[in-house]
Design a protein around this motif. Structure first.
Motif, PDB file in Angstrom:
ATOM      1  N   GLU A 130     -60.579  13.716  83.751  1.00  0.00           N
ATOM      2  CA  GLU A 130     -59.807  14.760  83.075  1.00  0.00           C
ATOM      3  C   GLU A 130     -60.588  15.211  81.847  1.00  0.00           C
ATOM      4  O   GLU A 130     -60.992  14.383  81.021  1.00  0.00           O
TER       5      GLU A 130
ATOM      6  N   LEU B 252     -56.806  13.645  74.516  1.00  0.00           N
ATOM      7  CA  LEU B 252     -56.198  12.913  75.636  1.00  0.00           C
ATOM      8  C   LEU B 252     -55.685  11.532  75.258  1.00  0.00           C
ATOM      9  O   LEU B 252     -54.632  11.106  75.725  1.00  0.00           O
TER      10      LEU B 252
ATOM     11  N   ARG C 266     -46.511  13.660  77.143  1.00  0.00           N
ATOM     12  CA  ARG C 266     -47.343  14.176  78.244  1.00  0.00           C
ATOM     13  C   ARG C 266     -47.354  15.700  78.275  1.00  0.00           C
ATOM     14  O   ARG C 266     -48.389  16.317  78.535  1.00  0.00           O
ATOM     15  N   ARG C 267     -46.188  16.297  77.981  1.00  0.00           N
ATOM     16  CA  ARG C 267     -46.137  17.769  78.008  1.00  0.00           C
ATOM     17  C   ARG C 267     -47.024  18.351  76.900  1.00  0.00           C
ATOM     18  O   ARG C 267     -47.847  19.238  77.143  1.00  0.00           O
TER      19      ARG C 267
ATOM     20  N   GLY D 194     -50.638  17.689  77.586  1.00  0.00           N
ATOM     21  CA  GLY D 194     -51.034  18.542  78.725  1.00  0.00           C
ATOM     22  C   GLY D 194     -51.366  19.953  78.255  1.00  0.00           C
ATOM     23  O   GLY D 194     -52.349  20.563  78.705  1.00  0.00           O
ATOM     24  N   GLU D 195     -50.558  20.476  77.317  1.00  0.00           N
ATOM     25  CA  GLU D 195     -50.806  21.841  76.821  1.00  0.00           C
ATOM     26  C   GLU D 195     -52.113  21.910  76.023  1.00  0.00           C
ATOM     27  O   GLU D 195     -52.908  22.840  76.193  1.00  0.00           O
TER      28      GLU D 195
ATOM     29  N   ALA E 293     -54.659  19.913  76.357  1.00  0.00           N
ATOM     30  CA  ALA E 293     -55.775  19.694  77.298  1.00  0.00           C
ATOM     31  C   ALA E 293     -56.034  20.961  78.119  1.00  0.00           C
ATOM     32  O   ALA E 293     -57.187  21.339  78.344  1.00  0.00           O
ATOM     33  N   ASP E 294     -54.951  21.640  78.537  1.00  0.00           N
ATOM     34  CA  ASP E 294     -55.113  22.894  79.314  1.00  0.00           C
ATOM     35  C   ASP E 294     -55.917  23.905  78.500  1.00  0.00           C
ATOM     36  O   ASP E 294     -56.792  24.599  79.024  1.00  0.00           O
TER      37      ASP E 294
ATOM     38  N   GLN F 152     -59.492  22.819  78.418  1.00  0.00           N
ATOM     39  CA  GLN F 152     -60.121  22.986  79.734  1.00  0.00           C
ATOM     40  C   GLN F 152     -60.378  24.470  80.023  1.00  0.00           C
ATOM     41  O   GLN F 152     -61.403  24.834  80.593  1.00  0.00           O
TER      42      GLN F 152
ATOM     43  N   ASP G 164     -49.550   5.206  76.543  1.00  0.00           N
ATOM     44  CA  ASP G 164     -48.970   5.676  77.799  1.00  0.00           C
ATOM     45  C   ASP G 164     -47.723   4.884  78.195  1.00  0.00           C
ATOM     46  O   ASP G 164     -47.254   5.007  79.324  1.00  0.00           O
TER      47      ASP G 164
END
Ligand SMILES: Cc1cc2nc3c(=O)[nH]c(=O)nc-3n(C[C@H](O)[C@H](O)[C@H](O)COP(=O)(O)OP(=O)(O)OC[C@H]3O[C@@H](n4cnc5c(N)ncnc54)[C@H](O)[C@@H]3O)c2cc1C
Length: 462
Positions: free
Chosen positions: A38, A45, A89-90, A93-94, A96-97, A100, A165
């Protein structure tokens, strides 16, 4: 003929990504190579962002649980681990998006593979391809270290990745280590409801900080029920019935503690795995970091390094600054300045938080440099009293003649925000007299800074 890039970046974390971004903005051709499953890097992360997301929630929880002190009746304030985990996680995730998306923006060629130098101008990727470059930036970060402590390698342990986690409250945890990650996450575990034992080898936790500052955090930890042991030597770690046992000496006494889980927070080390530095002719320091000069050049001047892989501090804003500096230097930009470690800014997100900037007493004493210092406690300040935030103090350090600020140390409410009151003044070489000309609103936490500033001003004015 293979494409030859102006800059090849190995690792797309804070140092690598920002180096690549700057190089592309200067019109260079850039390749980024990252072998992670990832993309995003440690900070997003598994570092700063997930830890601070969780710590913010447990700070709010702690305040709610103390509601009675503030005249509030909050009948049930407790953690919902599944919801906390989902929220983390949400949010991550945002972030990281977004990173990326930036990596795949087309401004750079992105290679999803591990890289290994085969000669000073070529890396071979784990998928067999080869990439050549005029310049390189190594930003491969760090990994958890497993020091030679008896029984540690044979005993199952958590790392910070596992703690970040968690989707349940572990019954009990032994935390090995007293550095920033150990302290922040030990308090997180205690606040979600785990029984926590923290074992630290040095005389104090957070040993890079002053005795005075760490004493405040240690007191807060003990008041919250963390079983804290300092000045220890671990004798043996072993798997025990339903968990682990750790035997150690603490101030000369032999002690054994048992818990369901072991959290290895003994530190991190540069990640040089399989990089083939010998083939590139890149040298490593005695501490195992990539050796760099003030422009981030390694022993091979066309190969740069930035971030945790070279240090000297594992701090994101420094990783970013080093990556950017390397990219500019490699592109031949003129008039550059090296990263200024005299302005070192440090924040520990415990509660109370601990934050420092610049040069502090320990360093000035060691250098035998004269200074003036003044301190003021939060338990004597209006805003912190009404917040019932009474731990800690603010401290200002200046050179003695003109009162130029050289450093500050804050342990107490919002220390991580308050310390930034000194960032600009330090960078601009301001004196206490300059800062006392500025307005300070009443009643605020920031206003407390005027007391040590005034004390030093009076000492100088006689
Ligand atoms: C729990 C925790 C909390 C933290 N909190 C904070 C904080 O609040 N504030 C702060 O300033 N710092 C904090 N840090 C430290 C901070 O996260 C790091 O200093 C920073 O993220 C390091 O960035 P980097 O670019 O050096 O490495 P990374 O972000 O780790 O990037 C390295 C990249 O290199 C890739 N890579 C490695 N080897 C290879 C190879 N051979 N080929 C290709 N790719 C490779 C990896 O996949 C990775 O993506 C925290 C750290 C931890 C563990």
């Amino acid at each position: 003929m293979k494409k030859n890039y102006d800059l090849v970046v190995i690792g797309g974390g804070s140092a690598g990504f920002n180096g690549a971004r700057v190089a592309a903005s200067l019109g260079r051709s850039v390749a980024i190579i990252d072998g992670a499953r990832e993309l995003g890097g440690l900070c997003i992360l598994r570092g700063c962002m997930p830890s601070k997301t969780l710590l913010y929630s447990t700070d709010v929880l702690h305040r709610a649980q103390k509601g009675r002190v503030l005249g509030l009746r909050i009948p049930e304030a407790r953690v919902d681990m599944k919801a906390l985990h989902r929220r983390k996680r949400r949010i991550i995730g945002e972030f990281a998006d977004y990173r990326q998306g930036a990596l795949a923006s087309g401004k750079y060629d992105l290679f999803r593979a591990h890289a290994r130098f085969v000669d000073p101008h070529t890396v071979e990727l784990s998928d067999g391809r080869r990439v050549r470059g005029d310049h390189f930036l190594i930003g491969t970060g760090s990994k958890v270290s497993v020091p030679p402590v008896s029984g540690l390698a044979e005993t199952p342990f958590w790392t910070s990745d596992d703690v970040l986690d968690l989707d349940h409250v572990p019954e009990s945890v032994i935390v090995l280590g007293g550095g920033i990650v150990a302290c922040e996450l030990a308090q997180f575990l205690r606040r979600i409801g785990s029984r926590v034992t923290l074992i630290q080898r040095s005389r104090n936790i957070l040993r890079d900080h002053s005795d005075e500052a760490t004493a405040v955090v240690q007191q807060a930890f003990r008041d919250e029920g963390i079983d804290l042991h300092t000045d220890t030597r671990i004798l043996r770690i072993a798997t025990a019935k339903a968990g682990v046992s750790v035997s150690f000496t603490s101030s000369g006494r032999r002690v054994t503690r048992r818990a369901r889980h072991l959290f290895n927070a003994l530190g991190r080390e540069p990640n040089l795995d399989g990089l083939g530095l010998d083939a590139a002719g890149v040298k490593v320091t005695d501490e195992g970091r990539i050796a760099v000069n003030r422009w981030q050049q390694t022993s091979q001047p066309h190969i740069y390094a930035g971030g945790d892989v070279c240090g000297p501090h594992d701090i994101v804003h420094l990783a970013v600054a080093q990556g950017e500096l390397a990219a500019r230097h490699a592109a031949g930009v003129r008039g550059l300045k090296p990263v200024d470690y005299g302005l070192l800014l440090n924040v520990v997100f415990t509660d109370p938080p601990l934050a420092t900037i610049g040069r502090l007493e320990r360093e000035l004493d060691a250098a035998k440099e004269p200074y003036l210092v003044a301190t003021y406690p939060f338990n004597d300040h209006g805003k912190s009293i009404l917040m019932d935030a009474l731990y800690g103090y603010v401290k200002v350090i200046t050179e003695p003649k003109r009162g130029r600020i050289v450093g500050a140390e804050i342990v107490g409410p919002d220390a991580g925000e308050l310390i930034h009151c000194f960032s600009g003044p330090l960078a601009m070489k301001a004196t206490v007299f300059d800062l006392l000309r500025a307005p300070w609103y009443h009643p605020t936490l920031a206003e407390i800074l005027t007391y040590p500033l005034e004390e030093i001003a009076e000492k100088i004015s006689g």
